[in-house]
Design a protein around this motif. Structure first.
Motif, PDB file in Angstrom:
ATOM      1  N   TYR A 223       0.840  -1.203   0.000  1.00  0.00           N
ATOM      2  CA  TYR A 223       0.000   0.000   0.000  1.00  0.00           C
ATOM      3  C   TYR A 223       0.878   1.258   0.000  1.00  0.00           C
ATOM      4  N   CYS A 224       1.935   1.248   0.817  1.00  0.00           N
ATOM      5  CA  CYS A 224       2.837   2.405   0.861  1.00  0.00           C
ATOM      6  C   CYS A 224       3.476   2.647  -0.505  1.00  0.00           C
ATOM      7  N   SER A 225       3.963   1.572  -1.112  1.00  0.00           N
ATOM      8  CA  SER A 225       4.630   1.683  -2.407  1.00  0.00           C
ATOM      9  C   SER A 225       3.675   2.174  -3.479  1.00  0.00           C
ATOM     10  N   PHE A 226       2.468   1.602  -3.514  1.00  0.00           N
ATOM     11  CA  PHE A 226       1.487   1.961  -4.533  1.00  0.00           C
ATOM     12  C   PHE A 226       1.066   3.421  -4.400  1.00  0.00           C
ATOM     13  N   LYS A 227       0.751   3.855  -3.182  1.00  0.00           N
ATOM     14  CA  LYS A 227       0.265   5.226  -2.982  1.00  0.00           C
ATOM     15  C   LYS A 227       1.356   6.259  -3.251  1.00  0.00           C
ATOM     16  N   PHE A 228       2.593   5.938  -2.870  1.00  0.00           N
ATOM     17  CA  PHE A 228       3.699   6.862  -3.130  1.00  0.00           C
ATOM     18  C   PHE A 228       3.845   7.098  -4.630  1.00  0.00           C
ATOM     19  N   HIS A 229       3.837   6.011  -5.387  1.00  0.00           N
ATOM     20  CA  HIS A 229       3.980   6.124  -6.841  1.00  0.00           C
ATOM     21  C   HIS A 229       2.774   6.813  -7.466  1.00  0.00           C
ATOM     22  N   GLN A 230       1.588   6.540  -6.955  1.00  0.00           N
ATOM     23  CA  GLN A 230       0.377   7.138  -7.509  1.00  0.00           C
ATOM     24  C   GLN A 230       0.384   8.650  -7.358  1.00  0.00           C
ATOM     25  N   VAL A 231       0.826   9.135  -6.212  1.00  0.00           N
ATOM     26  CA  VAL A 231       0.791  10.581  -5.938  1.00  0.00           C
ATOM     27  C   VAL A 231       1.994  11.301  -6.532  1.00  0.00           C
ATOM     28  N   THR A 232       3.194  10.715  -6.418  1.00  0.00           N
ATOM     29  CA  THR A 232       4.404  11.427  -6.842  1.00  0.00           C
ATOM     30  C   THR A 232       4.813  11.137  -8.281  1.00  0.00           C
ATOM     31  N   GLY A 233       4.341  10.008  -8.847  1.00  0.00           N
ATOM     32  CA  GLY A 233       4.730   9.643 -10.205  1.00  0.00           C
ATOM     33  C   GLY A 233       6.082   8.972 -10.292  1.00  0.00           C
ATOM     34  N   ILE A 234       6.665   8.602  -9.161  1.00  0.00           N
ATOM     35  CA  ILE A 234       7.977   7.968  -9.133  1.00  0.00           C
ATOM     36  C   ILE A 234       7.957   6.893  -8.058  1.00  0.00           C
ATOM     37  N   SER A 235       8.705   5.811  -8.271  1.00  0.00           N
ATOM     38  CA  SER A 235       8.753   4.761  -7.254  1.00  0.00           C
ATOM     39  C   SER A 235       9.592   5.219  -6.066  1.00  0.00           C
ATOM     40  N   ILE A 236       9.377   4.600  -4.913  1.00  0.00           N
ATOM     41  CA  ILE A 236      10.148   4.959  -3.725  1.00  0.00           C
ATOM     42  C   ILE A 236      11.631   4.730  -3.961  1.00  0.00           C
ATOM     43  N   ARG A 237      11.975   3.589  -4.536  1.00  0.00           N
ATOM     44  CA  ARG A 237      13.390   3.274  -4.736  1.00  0.00           C
ATOM     45  C   ARG A 237      14.050   4.230  -5.738  1.00  0.00           C
ATOM     46  N   ARG A 238      13.326   4.625  -6.766  1.00  0.00           N
ATOM     47  CA  ARG A 238      13.878   5.590  -7.719  1.00  0.00           C
ATOM     48  C   ARG A 238      14.055   6.953  -7.056  1.00  0.00           C
ATOM     49  N   TYR A 239      13.109   7.334  -6.224  1.00  0.00           N
ATOM     50  CA  TYR A 239      13.207   8.607  -5.497  1.00  0.00           C
ATOM     51  C   TYR A 239      14.464   8.611  -4.623  1.00  0.00           C
ATOM     52  N   ILE A 240      14.676   7.523  -3.896  1.00  0.00           N
ATOM     53  CA  ILE A 240      15.835   7.435  -3.006  1.00  0.00           C
ATOM     54  C   ILE A 240      17.126   7.487  -3.816  1.00  0.00           C
ATOM     55  N   LEU A 241      17.182   6.746  -4.916  1.00  0.00           N
ATOM     56  CA  LEU A 241      18.374   6.741  -5.766  1.00  0.00           C
ATOM     57  C   LEU A 241      18.716   8.149  -6.238  1.00  0.00           C
ATOM     58  N   LEU A 242      17.728   8.866  -6.786  1.00  0.00           N
ATOM     59  CA  LEU A 242      17.990  10.201  -7.341  1.00  0.00           C
ATOM     60  C   LEU A 242      18.342  11.206  -6.256  1.00  0.00           C
ATOM     61  N   ARG A 243      17.701  11.100  -5.106  1.00  0.00           N
ATOM     62  CA  ARG A 243      18.012  12.023  -4.013  1.00  0.00           C
ATOM     63  C   ARG A 243      19.443  11.808  -3.521  1.00  0.00           C
ATOM     64  N   LYS A 244      19.829  10.543  -3.315  1.00  0.00           N
ATOM     65  CA  LYS A 244      21.169  10.262  -2.820  1.00  0.00           C
ATOM     66  C   LYS A 244      22.236  10.729  -3.811  1.00  0.00           C
ATOM     67  N   LEU A 245      22.024  10.440  -5.084  1.00  0.00           N
ATOM     68  CA  LEU A 245      23.016  10.836  -6.083  1.00  0.00           C
ATOM     69  C   LEU A 245      23.094  12.351  -6.214  1.00  0.00           C
ATOM     70  N   TYR A 246      21.937  13.021  -6.177  1.00  0.00           N
ATOM     71  CA  TYR A 246      21.961  14.486  -6.288  1.00  0.00           C
ATOM     72  C   TYR A 246      22.650  15.121  -5.083  1.00  0.00           C
ATOM     73  N   LEU A 247      22.328  14.639  -3.890  1.00  0.00           N
ATOM     74  CA  LEU A 247      22.972  15.182  -2.690  1.00  0.00           C
ATOM     75  C   LEU A 247      24.471  14.910  -2.708  1.00  0.00           C
ATOM     76  N   SER A 248      24.868  13.795  -3.310  1.00  0.00           N
ATOM     77  CA  SER A 248      26.300  13.472  -3.338  1.00  0.00           C
ATOM     78  C   SER A 248      27.091  14.420  -4.231  1.00  0.00           C
ATOM     79  N   THR A 249      26.425  15.109  -5.164  1.00  0.00           N
ATOM     80  CA  THR A 249      27.160  16.042  -6.026  1.00  0.00           C
ATOM     81  C   THR A 249      27.765  17.182  -5.211  1.00  0.00           C
ATOM     82  N   GLU A 250      27.107  17.567  -4.127  1.00  0.00           N
ATOM     83  CA  GLU A 250      27.670  18.624  -3.270  1.00  0.00           C
ATOM     84  C   GLU A 250      28.950  18.139  -2.593  1.00  0.00           C
ATOM     85  N   ASP A 251      28.959  16.864  -2.181  1.00  0.00           N
ATOM     86  CA  ASP A 251      30.174  16.298  -1.593  1.00  0.00           C
ATOM     87  C   ASP A 251      31.306  16.250  -2.621  1.00  0.00           C
ATOM     88  N   LEU A 252      30.952  15.918  -3.859  1.00  0.00           N
ATOM     89  CA  LEU A 252      31.971  15.893  -4.917  1.00  0.00           C
ATOM     90  C   LEU A 252      32.519  17.291  -5.178  1.00  0.00           C
TER      91      LEU A 252
END
Length: 361
Positions: free
Chosen positions: A35-64
């Protein structure tokens, strides 16, 4: 429902550097993992795992950017190895972490999602940011400079306020991310093809798109400054202008001022011409991945552009999953859920109507 999704997002953000567990998130929310996975994707248009991947990689650019060791960054974001982190980074941005660290080229922002944040989020004065640019590169503010701005609204603000000093200003009023285009740019065949795609007359198209670019065609400039956002819509427009500059054998210097629509913080990059016309042909004419390397922010936009060419893409799936919504609400949700796409009302409404969503106007 939006408040519920925001709680999930807040929990995810607090645990970005931990190993993600859908079961732990579900336990925190008090619902099943499905239910959590389905509703997250329904409202945001992105899967939870994809959201986490993109957030982590984007935040890591500041460290780089801050010159941290890549192995330390990889471990900090819970990657099993530096190699695993580098593979994920290159898959999203088109360059390795080391290449990014050396060149610090612009990437597409991926900010924390905030549901129903509302409009008017610009929190940085354009005038203030342009003043900072002037301190760094005064020569871009004289009479031998042309600023090409993405859209009429931005053009009018820059021109009326003379934000770039005595330089010239022109708008590029197009949506190159939709409809067919031609190998030649801004000639009669281009005008005919684009006008047909937009369902307008050639005269109307020329007045809106071609005539405002007269200075680009008629005058010689030492510098051309391209003001385009990070999203797919803006990046495909940027690619078209760069391809035209190569096609017309422009010999001056080109600068790209990249910015997010909701935060006018400019990243300025000098762009050497040479391969953008071939990228334009491959991507916008033939809808293929480019053979040449491009800026990370353009790489991301091209990946999204090619995704959007499919009938079953991330936006059409979102519309189908939310087809119970009234047309106006659907439009609002799409603009909020897909900032990286950058579509305006016209493009989204065309998609909504094409899919045949039940509307309750």
């Amino acid at each position: 429902m939006n408040e519920y999704i925001q709680l999930m997002i807040d929990w995810i953000e607090d645990h970005l550097k931990n190993e993600f567990s859908l079961e732990d998130l579900a336990s925190y929310m008090g619902y099943s993992p499905y239910y959590c996975s389905f509703k997250f994707h329904q409202v945001t248009g992105i899967s939870i795992r994809r959201y986490i991947l993109l957030r982590k990689l984007y935040l890591s650019t500041e460290d780089l950017e801050n010159k941290r060791r890549i192995i330390d960054i990889a471990l900090d974001y819970n990657y099993s190895s530096q190699e695993a982190y580098s593979r994920s980074f290159k898959a999203v941005f088109g360059v390795s972490p080391r290449e990014f660290q050396l060149d610090q080229l612009p990437v597409q922002s991926f900010a924390k999602i905030t549901i129903d944040e509302g409009g008017g989020r610009m929190n940085r004065s354009r005038e203030k940011e342009v003043k900072q640019l002037r301190k760094r590169k005064e020569e871009l503010f004289d009479q031998h400079v042309l600023n090409i701005l993405n859209g009429q609204v931005m053009y009018e603000e820059f021109k009326n306020k003379k934000l770039m000093g005595d330089s010239d200003y022109v708008p590029f009023n197009e949506a190159m991310c939709v409809n067919a285009t031609t190998t030649s740019i801004f000639d009669l065949a281009f005008i005919q093809t684009r006008a047909t795609g937009h369902n307008v007359s050639e005269d109307s198209y020329s007045k809106k798109v071609i005539e405002p670019l007269t200075n680009l065609f008629k005058k010689k400039y030492n510098y051309i400054v391209l003001w385009f956002g990070e999203d797919m819509f803006c990046q495909m427009n940027l690619l078209t202008i760069l391809a035209y500059l190569e096609q017309s054998q422009y010999e001056g210097k080109v600068f790209f001022n990249s910015f997010r629509e909701d935060e006018f913080k400019v990243s300025q990059t000098e762009l050497p011409l040479g391969s953008y016309y071939s990228v334009y042909e491959e991507v916008l004419v033939h809808h293929r991945k480019p053979s040449n390397k491009v800026l990370p922010v353009m790489h991301q936009a091209i990946e999204l552009f090619l995704e959007m060419q499919k009938e079953d893409n991330i936006v059409t799936r979102y519309i189908q999953k939310n087809n119970h919504l009234p047309r106006a609400e659907m439009l609002k949700r799409l603009i909020e859920a897909f900032p990286a796409v950058g579509y305006g009302d016209t493009q989204y409404l065309n998609l909504i109507d094409k899919i045949g969503v039940d509307r309750q106007d």
